[in-house]
Design an enzyme around this catalytic site. Structure first.
Site, short mmCIF file in Angstrom:
data_model
loop_
_atom_site.label_atom_id
_atom_site.label_comp_id
_atom_site.label_asym_id
_atom_site.label_seq_id
_atom_site.Cartn_x
_atom_site.Cartn_y
_atom_site.Cartn_z
CB SER A 166 -5.40 1.57 -1.65
OG SER A 166 -6.01 1.34 -2.88
CG ASP A 399 -0.19 -1.97 -6.65
OD1 ASP A 399 -1.08 -2.75 -6.99
OD2 ASP A 399 -0.41 -0.85 -6.15
CG HIS A 456 -2.63 -2.34 -3.67
ND1 HIS A 456 -2.43 -1.17 -4.37
CD2 HIS A 456 -3.77 -2.14 -2.94
CE1 HIS A 456 -3.39 -0.31 -4.10
NE2 HIS A 456 -4.22 -0.88 -3.23
#
Length: 479
Positions: A166, A399, A456
């Site tokens: 991320s 995601d 994610h």
């Protein structure tokens, strides 16, 4: 000969143990009846006076391994304990909050160092009023890694792989580029053998603009709204289909208004933003969207809405409320178990940390973190072209927070020649034929990998695939 060799091995092993910080060794851990054969350590890496990052070191199942994997979660402001306990660490939580071995733990392939970064996240501590930004985060992480190698000197010759997820798409390239430039850590930079990041944020513009395309292609809004958007933001539909429309940087008021309506409808739809095909857990997080990491573009949405709309018509703050019991938590994620576990006093005693209320994500850090860069292109090119270090960026295909479309756009725009065109990659199965794992494309030393059926947090959703990708990467073998 055999007896002599065994004696020498025992002596070498005892010397290695002696070089490690025995005060940091985890002797027992609540929830585990029998400690594993591999060792774990937890404590602090001081980067300045009254300023330290908490670390958790997990030894490889093969203690002789020469691979050291350094892991960062993103946010900014989220703890790497999330990665340890819910993604790629040696244990996962069961249905009844018990700990059970994770067969896809990354410590089957190397030692793992989890760092809670930046200062103020998790058990890490430092002055409350110091500015925290992209550069200070990298500087502190570099200092912490230097201290780590002082504590674990026997790992000084290990091959280092810097990894994360991320917002680590910013953390990691900035950190690695900094390490390469600092002469005092040349002993560390010479050992960096690769960078691998999952669902990374790489460019603020491309991430939010690609979200519109990604959402339309996945049916999250209809053709009528799509045609309205491109009529306001694009010169023609051909430009839209080519991905050349500018939604965030446009000077058109009509384009901004339509864009905001679409983004708002996606974020408040009740979808799990980290895996749009999985349900929200717990249900009460569906509309509150407690904490939406970097991709929410919080400041951007507030600025545009305040400029073009009356404040009383849309309370954007409702998207970013916190849970009174858990603090700042990722939307649609049930973080109650890890929160409960790491706030047990016996656990904090076992891992040698200061007693405090641990949170998975720090609201003060997230609110006050200064994002100094819009793009990590220069840092990544420094790693790829000047240092010739391989980089692998992998994306779960479900995601919405950091979608794969924007990631691939960003990689295409680096100007690096494609050496292997996009193709499928296959995941071996022990009980049957290999299955399609996703897609892969290679730009010289840079690899784009798409993971089928993941959101994610790829190691959570597809742990076998994540481990396989890591295995190939550590061996410098293509998918």
């Amino acid at each position: 000969m055999f007896a002599l060799g065994a004696t020498m091995l025992l002596l070498v092993a005892s010397e290695i143990v002696a070089t490690r910080p025995q005060a940091d060794k985890i002797l027992s851990l609540p929830g585990i009846s029998t400690m594993p054969a591999f060792e774990m350590y937890s404590g602090y890496l001081e980067v300045a006076a009254q300023k330290a990052l908490h670390y958790w070191f997990v030894e490889c199942e093969d203690p002789a391994s020469q691979n050291l994997i350094i892991w960062f979660n993103g946010g900014p402001g989220c703890s790497s304990m999330e990665g340890l306990f819910t993604e790629n660490g040696p244990y996962r939580f069961g249905e009844h909050r018990e700990l059970y071995p994770n067969p896809s733990s990354w410590n089957t392939l190397g030692h793992i160092l989890y760092l809670e970064s930046p200062v103020g996240v998790g058990f890490s501590y430092g002055p409350e009023h110091d500015e925290i930004n992209d550069d200070t985060t990298a500087q502190d992480a570099m200092k912490a890694i230097k201290v780590f190698f002082h504590k674990f000197s026997e790992l000084g010759q290990a091959d280092i792989f810097v990894t994360g997820e991320s917002y680590a798409g910013f953390y990691v390239p900035i950190l690695v580029s900094l390490i390469f430039k600092e002469p005092e850590v040349s002993h560390i930079s010479s050992r960096i053998k690769g960078v691998m990041i999952g669902n990374p944020l790489l460019n603020q513009n491309k991430n939010v603009e690609s979200l519109v395309y990604y959402s339309y292609y996945h049916g999250l809004f209809g053709k009528e709204k799509w045609l309205e958007l491109i009529s306001q933001c694009c010169k023609c539909e051909e430009e839209a289909l080519a991905g050349d429309c500018k939604f965030r940087d446009t000077k058109s008021e009509g384009c901004l208004i339509t864009f905001i309506h679409i983004v708002h409808s996606i974020y408040t739809s009740g979808l799990n933003l980290y895996n749009m095909y999985q349900d929200c857990t717990p249900p009460n997080s569906i509309m509150s969207m407690q904490f939406h990491r970097e991709s929410t573009e919080t400041a951007l949405l507030r600025m545009i809405w305040k400029k073009y709309f009356r404040e009383d018509k849309f309370d954007l703050a409702k998207l970013f409320t916190t849970n009174n019991n858990l603090g700042l938590s990722p939307p649609c994620s049930n973080t109650s178990t890890i929160h409960w576990y790491l706030n047990r006093q016996d656990v904090q005693d076992a891992i040698h940390v200061r007693s405090k209320e641990w949170e998975i994500c720090s609201q003060p850090i997230n609110d006050n973190f200064v994002k100094e860069y819009e793009d990590v292109k220069d840092f990544m090119l420094d790693i790829l072209q000047k240092r010739d270090v391989p980089v692998l960026l992998y994306f779960g295909d479900m995601d919405l927070a950091c979608n794969h479309l924007g990631g691939e756009w960003w990689m295409d725009d680096l100007g690096i020649p494609i050496t292997f065109s996009r193709r499928r990659w296959y995941l071996p199965k022990p009980d049957g034929p290999s299955q399609i794992g996703g897609a892969v494309k290679v730009y010289n030393r840079l690899t784009f990998a798409l993971v089928k059926g993941a959101g994610h947090m790829v190691p959570t959703d597809q742990p076998e695939a994540a481990l396989y990708i890591l295995k190939r990467f550590l061996s410098d073998e293509p998918l």
